[in-house]
Design a protein around this motif. Structure first.
Motif, PDB file in Angstrom:
ATOM      1  N   HIS A  21      54.080  75.291  44.835  1.00 38.98           N
ATOM      2  CA  HIS A  21      53.751  74.744  43.949  1.00 38.98           C
ATOM      3  C   HIS A  21      52.135  75.547  43.553  1.00 38.98           C
ATOM      4  CE1 HIS A  21      56.484  71.869  44.504  1.00 38.98           C
ATOM      5  NE2 HIS A  21      56.635  71.362  43.462  1.00 38.98           N
ATOM      6  N   LEU A  22      51.729  75.861  42.444  1.00 36.83           N
ATOM      7  CA  LEU A  22      50.384  76.172  42.235  1.00 36.83           C
ATOM      8  C   LEU A  22      49.543  75.115  41.258  1.00 36.83           C
ATOM      9  CD1 LEU A  22      48.092  78.626  42.586  1.00 36.83           C
ATOM     10  CD2 LEU A  22      48.581  79.393  40.213  1.00 36.83           C
ATOM     11  N   ASN A  23      48.797  74.702  41.848  1.00 33.75           N
ATOM     12  CA  ASN A  23      47.715  73.703  41.263  1.00 33.75           C
ATOM     13  C   ASN A  23      46.516  74.156  40.680  1.00 33.75           C
ATOM     14  OD1 ASN A  23      47.360  70.431  40.789  1.00 33.75           O
ATOM     15  ND2 ASN A  23      45.230  71.588  41.325  1.00 33.75           N
ATOM     16  N   GLN A  24      46.558  74.209  39.271  1.00 33.57           N
ATOM     17  CA  GLN A  24      45.335  74.794  38.495  1.00 33.57           C
ATOM     18  C   GLN A  24      44.511  73.861  38.186  1.00 33.57           C
ATOM     19  OE1 GLN A  24      46.288  78.733  36.288  1.00 33.57           O
ATOM     20  NE2 GLN A  24      48.414  78.108  36.613  1.00 33.57           N
ATOM     21  N   PRO A  25      43.088  74.070  38.231  1.00 31.97           N
ATOM     22  CA  PRO A  25      42.226  73.029  37.607  1.00 31.97           C
ATOM     23  C   PRO A  25      42.194  73.007  36.333  1.00 31.97           C
ATOM     24  CG  PRO A  25      41.071  75.214  38.414  1.00 31.97           C
ATOM     25  CD  PRO A  25      42.411  75.293  38.873  1.00 31.97           C
ATOM     26  N   ALA A  26      42.353  71.799  35.815  1.00 28.31           N
ATOM     27  CA  ALA A  26      42.533  71.211  34.238  1.00 28.31           C
ATOM     28  C   ALA A  26      41.062  70.867  33.728  1.00 28.31           C
ATOM     29  CB  ALA A  26      43.563  70.376  34.310  1.00 28.31           C
ATOM     30  N   ILE A  27      40.223  70.283  34.447  1.00 34.91           N
ATOM     31  CA  ILE A  27      39.036  69.781  34.113  1.00 34.91           C
ATOM     32  C   ILE A  27      37.958  70.114  35.172  1.00 34.91           C
ATOM     33  CG2 ILE A  27      39.949  67.840  32.666  1.00 34.91           C
ATOM     34  CD1 ILE A  27      39.505  65.917  35.230  1.00 34.91           C
ATOM     35  N   ALA A  28      36.683  70.260  34.694  1.00 36.47           N
ATOM     36  CA  ALA A  28      35.617  70.452  35.197  1.00 36.47           C
ATOM     37  C   ALA A  28      35.319  69.314  36.358  1.00 36.47           C
ATOM     38  CB  ALA A  28      34.245  70.826  34.524  1.00 36.47           C
ATOM     39  N   PRO A  29      34.794  69.554  37.507  1.00 38.84           N
ATOM     40  CA  PRO A  29      34.472  68.466  38.582  1.00 38.84           C
ATOM     41  C   PRO A  29      33.286  67.762  37.852  1.00 38.84           C
ATOM     42  CG  PRO A  29      34.622  70.706  39.721  1.00 38.84           C
ATOM     43  CD  PRO A  29      34.640  70.931  38.441  1.00 38.84           C
ATOM     44  N   PRO A  30      33.214  66.368  38.057  1.00 41.61           N
ATOM     45  CA  PRO A  30      32.142  65.509  37.610  1.00 41.61           C
ATOM     46  C   PRO A  30      31.153  65.602  38.699  1.00 41.61           C
ATOM     47  CG  PRO A  30      33.800  64.066  38.746  1.00 41.61           C
ATOM     48  CD  PRO A  30      34.415  65.495  38.655  1.00 41.61           C
ATOM     49  N   GLY A  31      29.803  65.340  38.265  1.00 40.03           N
ATOM     50  CA  GLY A  31      28.853  65.168  39.129  1.00 40.03           C
ATOM     51  C   GLY A  31      28.637  66.314  39.683  1.00 40.03           C
ATOM     52  N   GLU A  32      28.450  66.143  41.255  1.00 36.80           N
ATOM     53  CA  GLU A  32      28.347  67.592  41.921  1.00 36.80           C
ATOM     54  C   GLU A  32      29.551  67.576  43.186  1.00 36.80           C
ATOM     55  OE1 GLU A  32      24.236  67.177  43.590  1.00 36.80           O
ATOM     56  OE2 GLU A  32      23.503  67.192  41.669  1.00 36.80           O
ATOM     57  N   CYS A  33      30.566  66.920  42.614  1.00 32.51           N
ATOM     58  CA  CYS A  33      31.526  67.189  43.508  1.00 32.51           C
ATOM     59  C   CYS A  33      32.183  68.567  43.853  1.00 32.51           C
ATOM     60  CB  CYS A  33      32.853  66.293  42.931  1.00 32.51           C
ATOM     61  SG  CYS A  33      32.601  64.549  42.730  1.00 32.51           S
ATOM     62  N   VAL A  34      32.569  68.870  45.091  1.00 30.04           N
ATOM     63  CA  VAL A  34      33.154  70.127  45.359  1.00 30.04           C
ATOM     64  C   VAL A  34      34.385  70.162  46.173  1.00 30.04           C
ATOM     65  CG1 VAL A  34      30.736  71.160  45.406  1.00 30.04           C
ATOM     66  CG2 VAL A  34      31.999  70.404  47.356  1.00 30.04           C
ATOM     67  N   PRO A  35      35.279  71.070  46.130  1.00 30.12           N
ATOM     68  CA  PRO A  35      36.519  71.132  46.847  1.00 30.12           C
ATOM     69  C   PRO A  35      36.280  71.425  48.313  1.00 30.12           C
ATOM     70  CG  PRO A  35      36.811  72.504  44.858  1.00 30.12           C
ATOM     71  CD  PRO A  35      35.275  72.206  45.128  1.00 30.12           C
ATOM     72  N   ASN A  36      37.098  70.899  49.088  1.00 26.13           N
ATOM     73  CA  ASN A  36      36.804  71.038  50.554  1.00 26.13           C
ATOM     74  C   ASN A  36      36.803  72.620  50.842  1.00 26.13           C
ATOM     75  OD1 ASN A  36      36.967  68.567  51.089  1.00 26.13           O
ATOM     76  ND2 ASN A  36      39.247  68.573  51.666  1.00 26.13           N
ATOM     77  N   VAL A  37      37.450  73.414  50.465  1.00 26.86           N
ATOM     78  CA  VAL A  37      37.050  74.874  50.782  1.00 26.86           C
ATOM     79  C   VAL A  37      35.905  75.477  50.330  1.00 26.86           C
ATOM     80  CG1 VAL A  37      38.102  75.775  48.494  1.00 26.86           C
ATOM     81  CG2 VAL A  37      38.221  77.227  50.377  1.00 26.86           C
ATOM     82  N   GLU A  38      35.011  74.746  49.214  1.00 26.66           N
ATOM     83  CA  GLU A  38      33.777  75.318  48.904  1.00 26.66           C
ATOM     84  C   GLU A  38      32.818  74.427  50.112  1.00 26.66           C
ATOM     85  OE1 GLU A  38      30.209  76.461  47.172  1.00 26.66           O
ATOM     86  OE2 GLU A  38      32.458  77.320  47.243  1.00 26.66           O
ATOM     87  N   LEU A  39      33.014  73.210  50.355  1.00 21.34           N
ATOM     88  CA  LEU A  39      32.205  72.676  51.188  1.00 21.34           C
ATOM     89  C   LEU A  39      31.995  73.283  52.326  1.00 21.34           C
ATOM     90  CD1 LEU A  39      31.024  70.208  52.383  1.00 21.34           C
ATOM     91  CD2 LEU A  39      33.193  69.226  53.102  1.00 21.34           C
ATOM     92  N   PHE A  40      33.036  73.845  52.911  1.00 24.00           N
ATOM     93  CA  PHE A  40      32.990  74.592  54.433  1.00 24.00           C
ATOM     94  C   PHE A  40      32.443  75.695  54.110  1.00 24.00           C
ATOM     95  CE2 PHE A  40      36.520  71.106  55.550  1.00 24.00           C
ATOM     96  CZ  PHE A  40      35.606  70.663  56.324  1.00 24.00           C
ATOM     97  N   ARG A  41      32.541  76.527  53.052  1.00 23.69           N
ATOM     98  CA  ARG A  41      31.621  77.859  52.945  1.00 23.69           C
ATOM     99  C   ARG A  41      30.267  77.262  52.669  1.00 23.69           C
ATOM    100  NH1 ARG A  41      35.044  78.625  47.961  1.00 23.69           N
ATOM    101  NH2 ARG A  41      36.741  79.981  48.426  1.00 23.69           N
ATOM    102  N   ARG A  42      29.944  76.377  52.374  1.00 24.54           N
ATOM    103  CA  ARG A  42      28.380  75.737  52.075  1.00 24.54           C
ATOM    104  C   ARG A  42      27.822  75.481  53.615  1.00 24.54           C
ATOM    105  NH1 ARG A  42      27.469  72.235  46.636  1.00 24.54           N
ATOM    106  NH2 ARG A  42      28.319  73.914  45.127  1.00 24.54           N
ATOM    107  N   LEU A  43      28.992  74.884  54.297  1.00 22.52           N
ATOM    108  CA  LEU A  43      28.319  74.653  55.610  1.00 22.52           C
ATOM    109  C   LEU A  43      28.100  75.697  56.493  1.00 22.52           C
ATOM    110  CD1 LEU A  43      30.485  71.334  56.267  1.00 22.52           C
ATOM    111  CD2 LEU A  43      27.964  71.630  56.133  1.00 22.52           C
TER     112      LEU A  43
END
Length: 710
Positions: A450-472
């Motif tokens: 299954h491919l899960n595609q984003p349907a809405i924008a993240p609220p506030g300043e939430c980020v996916p885990n994959v982006e969290l670890f890029r930032r770290l």
């Protein structure tokens, strides 16, 4: 389907939860807001329906308690008092703390803790592995669930998908062994019902008369932790009465003579004494199973949750080869079809980045690791938790809380809400929910991608885990190409798209269709092991494991609790019955006379949704189910509030007096948030930290307690 207007945007997605069903979603969006989530009616498993856990999934995204911004602790540990900070401050604080810890103690003083709070390829079980391996932290061994079963499965049949759950529709005899499908595999149940309508007999083997057991033709009550004895007893009957498939055994199995000798040690009379199952039922089960072709076994994770659970799974997994059930569509056994998916774990996890000699600590031993009960050099000085809530879900919860209260422990938690674990954090980081992120959903219960595609924008300043670890990674100064890849490129590298099972499946086709089935044959025709072709070293079903036979397949042995690990002992090549430590104590040998089992709840997914008022109403408060024989002498009546306790801890619950459990057995559900319970604790305050004999799995079902009215 949605009842919304034609202006509604429909986006394809998939359920993120740790569940074998992995349903195909349709996100319904109006004016940028998620208004409804429904099941895809065209998906052969989902069939348009979602379980009660997901009934208000759209509203879940807008829960007012959701964590939306980075936060820092401003009150005592555990107080849940935080204030908002920026991402820059959060990352700078983490870097400063970790730099100081590394300078004084080394990188192994940092430990991650994660599991399947999300089941995606990018954001799930292995989301942080590459980062922490690059950092050089302690490696966290993740064995909350299925590790004992999977180790046993691979030793016996190799990394094969085995039966397809959809193939149950053409089975003629189905044993559901240690699984409450109506709670935890709901979308597999229609295939069982289809088989039943065509004349199949449905047997449920479970200590508790569950919702699933009540719908079966035959419920066999078994004492917890004795499944291996029953499987070996069935083999005793099948072999001694010459009910086995001689041709299949000769051509496609290894170690029959050794298995025959082991089965001879388990005559029905002995097995009855061990399991509590009448001799006549053991004989009938063995004869019916061996004598009805297109026979299937749906194995549940609960089988592994005892000290000998690994060998129980090995023994059960031997049965279809002994009877030749693999020859037929609808014959065989199901454990985890996930082995069919062509993951590239070397890219996903980057084991090449692990420094030589890096230590491994099992996540179920978190309390021991944090409190010093497990001697460690260096000690754990920082803990990073994501996709997990160990204060509720891990055994020995009281010791974990004790460890999290350490003032010298720097803890970071990426979360959706301030859970019972997150409230001890020094830094909180806000994570996205499923409708806000891109991912390919891993499934361990069927054969669809299954491919899960984003349907809405993240609220506030939430980020996916994959982006969290890029930032770290960038915060810590890592310059590897890995951290510059976008999500789509990551997904391309996470799978072998040229593998034969991926025929016709590409990211582009998944974007268009949402989901596709692996090319492994149709369910009503699939016979993956009709002519052997097992993925073991011998190519056969190994009654005597070649991985164990050489003495080089060694597992650690634990005395009890948090005591130091003893030298490893070789695994017996042939499955055996290993008695439980607590459950099988003679009467009077323990101060705690009742065995407590703690299966998954109906309305929560582990602890997820347990903070949602709607789901709380569906599930109800924490209960224990107790037999009248045990309730009476304790003056416990229907609806009484009780304290369940042992020398590890205690929790309070409301009693349901019922014959759904046997005398000497109680049942409660794991998943309630301790902080929302009467006592501020939950069932894992009482569970042991012992491990299963294989895979370091937990032994949650080997738990003796007592109970008193409060």
């Amino acid at each position: 389907m949605s009842t919304h207007s034609s202006e509604t945007l429909v986006v394809r997605g998939a359920c993120p939860q740790d569940c074998p069903d992995t349903c195909a979603f349709l996100y319904h969006v109006e004016d940028g807001k998620l208004v409804e989530v429904t099941g895809d009616p065209d998906h052969p498993m989902t069939r348009g329906g979602l379980c009660v856990k997901l009934k208000n999934f759209a509203e879940h995204h807008y829960n007012p308690d959701r964590l939306l911004y980075p936060m820092k602790r401003v009150g005592p540990k555990g107080s849940g008092m935080f204030e908002r900070i920026s991402w820059d401050e959060a990352l700078a604080t983490i870097k400063s703390k970790w730099t100081d810890i590394i300078a004084q103690y080394g990188t192994q003083a940092i430990m991650p803790h994660a599991y399947l709070g999300h089941q995606g390829t990018l954001n799930g079980l292995t989301a942080g592995d590459a980062f922490f391996n690059r950092l050089g932290s302690t490696v966290a061994e993740k064995t909350y669930c299925e590790s004992g079963s999977s180790t046993a499965w691979i030793m016996t049949v190799g990394p094969t998908g085995g039966m397809d759950v959809e193939s149950l529709a053409v089975s003629k005899y189905i044993i559901v062994w240690g699984m409450n499908m109506l709670n935890t595999n709901l979308h597999g149940w229609p295939f069982v019902l289809k088989a039943k309508a065509a004349g199949a007999k449905i047997v449920v083997i479970d200590p508790v008369r569950t919702r699933t057991a009540k719908q079966a033709d035959w419920h066999i009550r078994i004492k917890p932790g004795t499944d291996a004895a029953l499987a070996l007893g069935m083999m005793n009957v099948i072999i001694s009465e010459d009910l086995y498939d001689h041709d299949y055994v000769e051509k496609y199995t290894l170690g029959f003579d050794q298995l025959k000798a082991r089965a001879a040690e388990f005559p029905p009379e002995r097995v009855s004494d061990i399991t509590g199952i009448p001799v006549v039922d053991i004989l009938t089960l063995a004869r019916e199973y061996a004598g009805t072709q297109r026979s299937a076994i749906r194995q549940g994770v609960a089988v592994e949750r005892s000290p000998g659970g690994g060998d129980a799974v090995r023994a059960i997994t031997c049965l279809p080869a002994l009877t030749g059930a693999w020859r037929y569509p609808g014959g065989g056994t199901i454990e985890m079809p996930i082995w069919e998916f062509p993951f590239k774990f070397d890219f996903m996890c980057r084991p090449d980045w692990i420094p030589p000699g890096t230590r491994v600590i099992n996540e179920l031993d978190l309390g021991a690791a944090l409190t010093g009960a497990m001697p460690l050099d260096p000690p754990i000085k920082s803990l990073f938790v994501y996709n997990s809530n160990p204060v509720s879900q891990a055994p020995g919860a009281g010791t974990i809380v004790e460890g999290l209260q350490r003032e010298d422990l720097f803890m970071v938690c990426s979360e959706l809400f301030i859970t019972d674990t997150a409230k001890y954090a020094d830094i909180l980081l806000p994570a996205t929910m499923q409708a806000e992120q891109l991912d390919i959903m891993v499934t361990w219960g069927h054969l669809y991608m299954h491919l899960n595609q984003p349907a809405i924008a993240p609220p506030g300043e939430c980020v996916p885990n994959v982006e969290l670890f890029r930032r770290l990674a960038k915060t810590m100064g890592f310059t590897d190409e890995h951290w510059d890849l976008d999500d789509w490129e990551m997904l391309r590298r996470c799978y072998d798209w040229d593998a034969p099972v991926m025929k016709g499946i590409t990211l582009e086709t998944l974007k268009e269709k949402g989901w596709m089935r692996l090319d492994v044959g149709l369910p009503d025709e699939r016979t993956p092991h009709a002519t052997g072709d097992f993925k073991t070293p011998s190519g056969k079903c190994e009654f005597a494991s070649s991985l164990a036979a050489g003495g080089n397949f060694v597992v650690p042995v634990w005395r009890s609790g948090y005591e130091a690990m003893q030298p490893g002992t070789p695994v017996d090549p042939v499955p055996n019955y290993i008695p439980s430590v607590e459950t099988m104590m003679p009467d009077g040998a323990s101060a705690f006379p009742i065995n407590l089992v703690s299966p998954k709840p109906h309305a929560f997914l582990n602890t997820q949704y347990a903070n949602e008022p709607t789901q709380q109403r569906r599930q109800g408060e924490q209960i224990i189910v107790i037999h009248p024989i045990d309730a009476g002498p304790r003056s416990i009546e229907q609806g009484s509030y009780v304290r369940v306790f042992n020398d590890r801890g205690a929790f309070e619950a409301r009693a349901e007096v019922s014959e759904d459990v046997s005398p000497g057995l109680m049942m409660t559900n794991v998943g309630h948030w301790p902080g929302l319970n009467r006592s501020g604790t939950a069932v894992n305050s009482t569970t042991s930290t012992r491990h299963c004999n294989l895979g370091q799995a937990g032994t949650y079902s080997d738990n003796r307690v007592d109970v008193q009215r409060v």
